[in-house]
Design a protein around this motif. Sequence first.
Motif, short mmCIF file in Angstrom:
data_model
loop_
_atom_site.label_atom_id
_atom_site.label_comp_id
_atom_site.label_asym_id
_atom_site.label_seq_id
_atom_site.Cartn_x
_atom_site.Cartn_y
_atom_site.Cartn_z
N GLN A 124 -12.88 14.46 31.63
CA GLN A 124 -12.09 14.43 30.35
C GLN A 124 -10.66 14.12 30.51
OE1 GLN A 124 -11.95 18.80 28.97
NE2 GLN A 124 -9.83 18.25 28.04
N GLU A 168 -9.01 11.29 28.08
CA GLU A 168 -7.96 11.53 27.44
C GLU A 168 -6.79 10.47 27.95
OE1 GLU A 168 -6.66 15.51 28.69
OE2 GLU A 168 -8.00 16.14 27.06
N ILE A 184 -11.53 14.30 21.60
CA ILE A 184 -10.48 14.10 22.50
C ILE A 184 -9.14 14.03 21.97
CG2 ILE A 184 -9.48 12.28 23.81
CD1 ILE A 184 -12.31 11.03 24.53
N ARG A 239 -8.17 17.59 21.36
CA ARG A 239 -7.74 18.39 22.43
C ARG A 239 -6.35 17.85 22.85
NH1 ARG A 239 -13.35 17.60 25.81
NH2 ARG A 239 -14.45 19.42 24.98
N LEU A 240 -5.87 16.42 22.79
CA LEU A 240 -4.73 15.86 23.07
C LEU A 240 -3.53 16.79 21.99
CD1 LEU A 240 -5.52 12.32 23.91
CD2 LEU A 240 -4.69 13.94 25.39
N LEU A 248 1.24 13.77 30.03
CA LEU A 248 -0.16 14.61 29.79
C LEU A 248 -0.41 15.33 31.25
CD1 LEU A 248 -2.59 15.16 28.27
CD2 LEU A 248 -3.80 13.21 29.10
#
Length: 126
Positions: free
Chosen positions: A10, A14, A49, A52-53, A79
């Motif tokens: 993941q 990302e 993605i 989620r970001l 991040l």
Amino acid sequence: MAGVPRRRGQGELEALVLAAMRAADGPVTAGQVQERLGGDLAYTTVITILTRLHAKGAVTRRRAGRSFEWTAVADEAGLAALRMRRVLDSESDREAVLARFVTGLSSQEEQLVRELLAQAEEEGED
């Protein structure tokens, strides 16, 4: 196994999405992100993605018709810092976690942390 594609983690996906977004001149749609990545990822994967970001605060979005336009607000280092903050926030004994982290730093890393803290303190006095 030969012929079996390697499954990406993941965090790796990302980072790829963020890099594709940061290379753009402005906000991008999920479809544009998918194109920039060469079409290797399914559209739904790109949306997942990006969502989620967004939840992590690494991207912003604004409504564009029936979908969204996305903008990166964090780079890979940002991040990673968000992930570190989330881990720290989930621990009940923050002091112990920070102490263990600091004692595991090399002398060069420790010096960098000292310099960054001093810089932050100076900027806070303005």
